[in-house]
Design an enzyme around this catalytic site. Sequence first.
Site, short mmCIF file in Angstrom:
data_model
loop_
_atom_site.label_atom_id
_atom_site.label_comp_id
_atom_site.label_asym_id
_atom_site.label_seq_id
_atom_site.Cartn_x
_atom_site.Cartn_y
_atom_site.Cartn_z
N GLN A 30 -12.69 -2.06 10.02
CA GLN A 30 -12.21 -3.50 10.04
C GLN A 30 -11.01 -3.19 11.29
O GLN A 30 -10.92 -4.32 12.04
CB GLN A 30 -11.48 -3.58 8.86
CG GLN A 30 -10.37 -4.74 8.83
CD GLN A 30 -9.80 -5.03 7.23
OE1 GLN A 30 -10.51 -5.46 6.35
NE2 GLN A 30 -8.75 -4.93 7.18
N MET B 79 -4.88 -8.36 0.73
CA MET B 79 -5.43 -9.36 -0.37
C MET B 79 -4.43 -9.02 -1.72
O MET B 79 -5.00 -9.06 -2.68
CB MET B 79 -6.90 -8.71 -0.62
CG MET B 79 -7.69 -9.08 0.52
SD MET B 79 -9.63 -9.18 0.32
CE MET B 79 -9.84 -7.54 -0.39
N GLY B 80 -3.19 -8.48 -1.45
CA GLY B 80 -2.47 -8.18 -2.47
C GLY B 80 -2.77 -7.17 -3.43
O GLY B 80 -3.56 -6.08 -3.03
N TYR B 81 -2.14 -7.12 -4.68
CA TYR B 81 -2.04 -5.85 -5.54
C TYR B 81 -1.46 -4.66 -4.84
O TYR B 81 -2.20 -3.69 -4.59
CB TYR B 81 -3.36 -5.52 -6.20
CG TYR B 81 -3.46 -5.14 -7.57
CD1 TYR B 81 -3.07 -5.94 -8.71
CD2 TYR B 81 -3.82 -3.74 -7.96
CE1 TYR B 81 -2.56 -5.44 -9.81
CE2 TYR B 81 -3.33 -3.33 -9.23
CZ TYR B 81 -2.77 -4.02 -10.14
OH TYR B 81 -2.79 -3.66 -11.40
N GLY C 137 0.42 2.17 0.32
CA GLY C 137 -0.19 1.71 1.53
C GLY C 137 0.05 0.73 2.41
O GLY C 137 0.54 0.59 3.29
N HIS C 138 0.00 -0.50 1.61
CA HIS C 138 0.54 -1.78 2.22
C HIS C 138 1.96 -1.82 2.55
O HIS C 138 2.14 -2.23 3.58
CB HIS C 138 0.26 -2.95 0.96
CG HIS C 138 -1.06 -3.08 0.48
ND1 HIS C 138 -1.36 -2.88 -0.73
CD2 HIS C 138 -2.17 -3.56 1.09
CE1 HIS C 138 -2.82 -3.18 -0.91
NE2 HIS C 138 -3.16 -3.76 0.18
N ASP D 89 -8.83 1.26 6.31
CA ASP D 89 -10.30 0.54 6.74
C ASP D 89 -10.51 0.46 7.93
O ASP D 89 -10.21 -0.48 8.84
CB ASP D 89 -9.73 -1.09 6.18
CG ASP D 89 -9.57 -1.24 4.66
OD1 ASP D 89 -10.62 -1.43 4.18
OD2 ASP D 89 -8.37 -0.98 4.36
N SER E 29 -6.23 -0.95 -3.73
CA SER E 29 -6.17 -1.71 -4.83
C SER E 29 -7.36 -1.48 -5.79
O SER E 29 -7.16 -1.85 -7.08
CB SER E 29 -6.27 -3.12 -4.52
OG SER E 29 -5.02 -3.27 -3.38
P1 AMP Z 1 -6.34 -4.83 1.56
O1 AMP Z 1 -5.20 -5.38 0.58
O2 AMP Z 1 -7.18 -3.98 0.84
O3 AMP Z 1 -7.21 -6.01 2.53
O4 AMP Z 1 -5.63 -4.05 2.67
C1 AMP Z 1 -4.58 -4.83 3.52
C2 AMP Z 1 -4.16 -3.73 4.49
O5 AMP Z 1 -3.43 -2.70 4.17
C3 AMP Z 1 -5.27 -3.27 5.45
O6 AMP Z 1 -4.94 -3.23 6.81
C4 AMP Z 1 -5.65 -2.11 4.98
O7 AMP Z 1 -6.44 -1.31 5.92
C5 AMP Z 1 -4.24 -1.42 4.69
N1 AMP Z 1 -4.14 -0.55 3.65
C6 AMP Z 1 -4.85 -0.56 2.58
N2 AMP Z 1 -5.06 0.71 1.80
C7 AMP Z 1 -4.16 1.56 2.57
C8 AMP Z 1 -3.72 2.90 2.61
N3 AMP Z 1 -4.04 3.52 1.40
N4 AMP Z 1 -3.17 3.26 3.77
C9 AMP Z 1 -2.77 2.33 4.67
N5 AMP Z 1 -3.11 1.23 4.87
C10 AMP Z 1 -3.85 0.65 3.79
#
Ligand code: AMP
Length: 282
Positions: free
Chosen positions: A154, A30-32, A36-37, A151, A187
């Site tokens: 998810q 979802m950006g930002y 982690g991403h 997640d 994010s």
């Molecule tokens: P989101 O942008 O929050 O929807 O996350 C996109 C992807 O990045 C999802 O598969 C999340 O599980 C992963 N993600 C988010 N935060 C982290 C993190 N701290 N470490 C590893 N993966 C992450």
Amino acid sequence: MEIVRTIAAARAAVARARGGGARIGFVPTMGYLHEGHLSLVDRARERTGYVVVSIYVNPLQFGPQEDFAAYPRDLERDAELARGRGADLIFAPSDAEMYPRREPATQVVPTRLADRLCGAFRPGHFQGVLTVVTKLCHIVQPDMAVFGQKDYQQATLIRRMVADLDWPLEIVVAPIVREPDGLAMSSRNAYLSPEQRRRATALSCGLGRAEAAFAAGERDAARLCALVLDTLAAEPDVRVQYVELVHPDELEPVAVARRGDVLALAAFVGQTRLIDNAILGA
Ligand code: AMP
């Protein structure tokens, strides 16, 4: 690196890469973007020749009282970060591109695994997630997609969807990337005031205490959860939504902890809902 906003342009770019013989890796976000991403981008790059990152804040997975409008967005910065890690294509569609008829009449509805943990508090959330992941994967047609353990529910639902529906898609789940003080990167951490940011370390701290107790031989799920709850209760601005020890695939609560079980939590720090988890004995 190319940035495209339409489904047609994304399909065309991926088709060119595939025509050149590349395996396609996909990182939906979802950006930002944060580290982690970007660790997911690294993972995709290690294993495929062409990496697509989608950046789309999916309205379908937000409840009416949730933070869809406030969710942080910065495509320019995201593009720079993704480019720096070697992404090949950014797909950043508009809502009109993704949902031209607004709420789609056809959606992917998960069953029992979505009723637990976060799903119990966010009705419809995982239906929105699975629907958008399905759409995005039909657009990108990746060989491999990478999701984060952050997640956990998810990732589990997506793995199960891919198995249940016989998708020819490899799912990779990458470990949680944390800030130096332990807070799982998110994010949504951008919403926290400096004071709340300090208090938010209680989440990973509580999980760490439970992991240490498990390593020392504690197997009683209630006592492991209590260690987390006590740590969270010590912080005035932290309100627990759930702390549960669950089976890694079925997400059902367990009474006696075994290696591989997942200790998962959600808590509000001020108005900001954060999640975290630990795989015991990992
Ligand atoms: P989101 O942008 O929050 O929807 O996350 C996109 C992807 O990045 C999802 O598969 C999340 O599980 C992963 N993600 C988010 N935060 C982290 C993190 N701290 N470490 C590893 N993966 C992450």
